[in-house]
Write a protein that holds these residues in place. Structure first.
Motif, mmCIF file in Angstrom:
data_model
loop_
_atom_site.group_PDB
_atom_site.id
_atom_site.type_symbol
_atom_site.label_atom_id
_atom_site.label_comp_id
_atom_site.label_asym_id
_atom_site.label_seq_id
_atom_site.Cartn_x
_atom_site.Cartn_y
_atom_site.Cartn_z
ATOM 1 N N LEU A 25 0.762 -1.224 -0.053
ATOM 2 C CA LEU A 25 -0.040 0.160 0.033
ATOM 3 C C LEU A 25 0.739 1.297 -0.030
ATOM 4 C CD1 LEU A 25 -2.790 -1.088 2.472
ATOM 5 C CD2 LEU A 25 -3.007 -1.137 -0.045
ATOM 6 N N GLU A 26 1.790 1.271 0.900
ATOM 7 C CA GLU A 26 2.762 2.308 1.037
ATOM 8 C C GLU A 26 3.597 2.373 -0.388
ATOM 9 O OE1 GLU A 26 6.838 3.345 3.297
ATOM 10 O OE2 GLU A 26 5.197 2.103 4.407
ATOM 11 N N ARG A 27 4.024 1.555 -0.939
ATOM 12 C CA ARG A 27 4.824 1.544 -2.262
ATOM 13 C C ARG A 27 4.047 2.101 -3.350
ATOM 14 N NH1 ARG A 27 9.556 0.096 -4.131
ATOM 15 N NH2 ARG A 27 9.879 -0.548 -6.281
ATOM 16 N N LEU A 28 2.880 1.618 -3.317
ATOM 17 C CA LEU A 28 1.794 2.131 -4.512
ATOM 18 C C LEU A 28 1.464 3.393 -4.263
ATOM 19 C CD1 LEU A 28 -0.682 -0.728 -4.739
ATOM 20 C CD2 LEU A 28 1.185 -0.357 -6.235
ATOM 21 N N LEU A 29 1.222 4.073 -2.968
ATOM 22 C CA LEU A 29 1.140 5.567 -2.874
ATOM 23 C C LEU A 29 2.353 6.302 -3.214
ATOM 24 C CD1 LEU A 29 -0.411 5.845 0.679
ATOM 25 C CD2 LEU A 29 -1.205 6.828 -1.454
ATOM 26 N N LYS A 30 3.500 5.861 -2.815
ATOM 27 C CA LYS A 30 4.677 6.633 -3.046
ATOM 28 C C LYS A 30 5.091 6.626 -4.549
ATOM 29 C CE LYS A 30 9.314 6.874 -1.415
ATOM 30 N NZ LYS A 30 9.954 7.099 -0.369
ATOM 31 N N HIS A 31 4.463 5.835 -5.575
ATOM 32 C CA HIS A 31 4.644 5.890 -6.984
ATOM 33 C C HIS A 31 3.691 6.471 -7.363
ATOM 34 C CE1 HIS A 31 8.704 3.936 -6.923
ATOM 35 N NE2 HIS A 31 8.427 3.158 -6.095
ATOM 36 N N GLY A 32 2.582 6.731 -6.843
ATOM 37 C CA GLY A 32 1.396 7.337 -7.418
ATOM 38 C C GLY A 32 0.719 6.534 -8.099
ATOM 39 N N ILE A 33 0.512 5.241 -7.780
ATOM 40 C CA ILE A 33 -0.339 4.272 -8.467
ATOM 41 C C ILE A 33 -1.501 4.126 -7.812
ATOM 42 C CG2 ILE A 33 -0.547 1.952 -9.278
ATOM 43 C CD1 ILE A 33 2.273 3.240 -10.367
ATOM 44 N N GLU A 34 -2.545 4.376 -8.506
ATOM 45 C CA GLU A 34 -3.933 4.394 -8.088
ATOM 46 C C GLU A 34 -4.344 3.015 -7.644
ATOM 47 O OE1 GLU A 34 -7.227 6.370 -10.000
ATOM 48 O OE2 GLU A 34 -5.902 7.781 -10.925
ATOM 49 N N PHE A 35 -5.098 2.722 -6.467
ATOM 50 C CA PHE A 35 -5.416 1.381 -6.314
ATOM 51 C C PHE A 35 -6.626 1.511 -5.531
ATOM 52 C CE2 PHE A 35 -4.224 1.786 -1.759
ATOM 53 C CZ PHE A 35 -3.159 2.743 -1.962
ATOM 54 N N GLU A 36 -7.337 0.675 -5.112
ATOM 55 C CA GLU A 36 -8.571 0.288 -4.415
ATOM 56 C C GLU A 36 -8.110 -0.191 -3.096
ATOM 57 O OE1 GLU A 36 -11.685 -1.460 -6.403
ATOM 58 O OE2 GLU A 36 -11.004 -0.470 -8.264
ATOM 59 N N GLN A 37 -8.662 0.450 -1.922
ATOM 60 C CA GLN A 37 -8.377 -0.251 -0.737
ATOM 61 C C GLN A 37 -8.558 -1.706 -0.607
ATOM 62 O OE1 GLN A 37 -6.894 1.080 1.870
ATOM 63 N NE2 GLN A 37 -6.700 3.002 0.578
ATOM 64 N N PRO A 38 -7.806 -2.378 0.232
ATOM 65 C CA PRO A 38 -7.989 -3.810 0.237
ATOM 66 C C PRO A 38 -9.397 -4.486 0.551
ATOM 67 C CG PRO A 38 -6.012 -2.993 1.388
ATOM 68 C CD PRO A 38 -6.722 -1.865 0.941
ATOM 69 N N VAL A 39 -9.992 -5.382 -0.047
ATOM 70 C CA VAL A 39 -11.157 -5.842 0.496
ATOM 71 C C VAL A 39 -10.841 -7.358 0.501
ATOM 72 C CG1 VAL A 39 -12.558 -4.446 -1.261
ATOM 73 C CG2 VAL A 39 -11.725 -6.419 -2.183
ATOM 74 N N THR A 40 -11.602 -8.085 1.150
ATOM 75 C CA THR A 40 -11.667 -9.500 1.679
ATOM 76 C C THR A 40 -12.502 -10.358 0.907
ATOM 77 O OG1 THR A 40 -10.989 -8.965 3.943
ATOM 78 C CG2 THR A 40 -11.788 -11.327 3.547
ATOM 79 N N ARG A 41 -11.812 -11.348 0.297
ATOM 80 C CA ARG A 41 -12.455 -12.380 -0.607
ATOM 81 C C ARG A 41 -12.673 -13.788 -0.327
ATOM 82 N NH1 ARG A 41 -11.182 -10.377 -6.663
ATOM 83 N NH2 ARG A 41 -9.435 -12.010 -6.299
ATOM 84 N N PHE A 42 -12.366 -14.702 -1.088
ATOM 85 C CA PHE A 42 -12.529 -16.359 -0.806
ATOM 86 C C PHE A 42 -11.501 -16.253 0.404
ATOM 87 C CE2 PHE A 42 -13.275 -16.580 -5.356
ATOM 88 C CZ PHE A 42 -14.648 -16.913 -5.427
ATOM 89 N N ASP A 43 -11.967 -17.319 1.240
ATOM 90 C CA ASP A 43 -10.964 -17.655 2.194
ATOM 91 C C ASP A 43 -10.014 -16.692 2.844
ATOM 92 O OD1 ASP A 43 -12.103 -20.250 1.556
ATOM 93 O OD2 ASP A 43 -10.660 -20.535 0.190
ATOM 94 N N GLY A 44 -10.549 -15.521 3.174
ATOM 95 C CA GLY A 44 -9.566 -14.615 3.729
ATOM 96 C C GLY A 44 -8.494 -14.036 2.823
ATOM 97 N N GLU A 45 -8.869 -13.920 1.564
ATOM 98 C CA GLU A 45 -7.754 -13.394 0.616
ATOM 99 C C GLU A 45 -8.101 -11.932 0.714
ATOM 100 O OE1 GLU A 45 -9.128 -14.768 -3.125
ATOM 101 O OE2 GLU A 45 -7.873 -16.612 -3.370
ATOM 102 N N ARG A 46 -6.798 -11.061 0.917
ATOM 103 C CA ARG A 46 -6.981 -9.682 0.785
ATOM 104 C C ARG A 46 -6.502 -9.221 -0.399
ATOM 105 N NH1 ARG A 46 -9.511 -6.892 4.308
ATOM 106 N NH2 ARG A 46 -8.002 -5.045 4.824
#
Ligand code: ZN
Length: 325
Positions: free
Chosen positions: A94-115
């Motif tokens: 999360l920090e690295r993407l922020l630092k490089h100005g890459i847009e991303f969505e906040q982590p969501v939980t999916r199958f079996d606890g995948e973040r």
């Protein structure tokens, strides 16, 4: 082994070659394990990114066509490529993407606890970084010393899964669970998850049913094809015969230098490939020098000078500042 065992590589289309390298080798910290040309179009590059030796299952490859038009994700495509990371690396990414100005969505939980962290590459290709405990069991990417832009502990551990977007699932499901060696692992809403059960990188294909969605359009930012692993030429040839018997139009085996390939279009419209695990990327340059120079197949060597003159200059992102720089 008689059936393929998961994903071998995914190949996608990019536009600007340098921007592609800066993102995948620079921001995501994958290793450029081969810098070669598109064998079907030798005046353009073919880049292979992967782990330190480019193991099958770690590979995302690109055809960077400088003037490629932007494609569009839609039905009949492998729309999303997901990489595995270890759970303790979520904060780092999360920090690295922020630092490089890459847009991303906040982590969501999916199958079996995948973040799941969803993001896009510079051409709009849909990517995910998926953290899950089982990724911990995978071999860490070996630190390549001064070349490493991402510390090995946080490195991407291969392709975790691909997600196919399709109108219907029956025929593709039959193909995956028949000739391609996958099993239905679970269903959740409109997603059917298939696994090749060995837990290695690339052992998951998610089929997402998107009825009524517009058809995908090929172009920059879209997947060109998905390749599945065959452990030997014998396995590949057996699968090829299976597919032909089922009525698929399969190419003859093609020599891609680093593996042998056959291609066919699956019923949902995605181009599939069966690629052999060997001989691998150190066949034409030493493992420690992978990706540093332009490698050509023997039949193109006589044209090296001309080809080099036509290819854009590129460089590895050695000086791209990382979070620890
Ligand atoms: Zn391929």
């Amino acid at each position: 082994m008689l059936a393929p065992s998961g994903i071998h590589h995914v190949t996608a289309i990019a536009s600007d070659p340098q921007r592609n390298i800066d993102f995948y080798a620079g921001v995501l910290g994958l290793r450029l394990v081969k810098r070669t040309v598109n064998f079907d179009d030798p005046t353009t590059y073919h880049f292979y990114f992967g782990d330190e030796i480019g193991r099958p299952g770690s590979l995302l490859t690109f055809f960077p066509w400088p003037n490629a038009r932007r494609g569009r994700q839609g039905a009949g495509q492998a729309a999303v490529v997901s990489f595995g990371i270890v759970p303790s690396s979520v904060g780092f990414w999360l920090e690295r993407l922020l630092k490089h100005g890459i847009e991303f969505e906040q982590p969501v939980t999916r199958f079996d606890g995948e973040r799941v962290i969803a993001l896009k590459d510079p051409d709009g290709l849909l990517l995910e970084l998926i953290s899950h405990q089982r990724v911990d069991q995978l071999e860490p990417v070996v630190d390549t010393g001064s070349e490493a832009l991402v510390p090995a502990a946080h490195g991407i551990r291969g392709v975790y899964s691909v997600t196919l977007w399709q109108d219907g699932h029956q025929q593709t499901a039959e193909l995956l669970t028949g000739s391609l060696g996958f099993k239905l692992a679970r269903e959740q809403g409109s997603i059917f998850r298939y696994t090749s059960n060995d837990g290695s990188p690339g052992s998951i294909v998610d089929l997402r049913i998107v009825p009524g969605l517009w058809p995908g359009v090929s172009g920059a930012g879209t997947v060109h094809h998905v390749a599945f692993r065959a452990d030997s030429i014998a396995t590949q040839s057996r699968v090829r015969s299976d597919l032909e018997a089922l009525g698929f139009n399969v190419t003859p085996p093609l020599d891609r230098d680093y593996f042998m390939s056959v291609y066919f279009r699956e019923p949902g419209g995605v181009l599939f490939e069966i690629a052999t695990d060997g001989p691998g990327f150190s066949i034409d340059e030493p493992a420690e020098a992978l990706g540093r120079s332009l490698m050509l197949p023997p039949w193109l060597e006589p044209r090296r000078f001309e080809i080099q003159a036509l290819l854009p200059n590129i460089h590895l992102p050695l000086n791209l500042p990382g979070p620890n720089a």
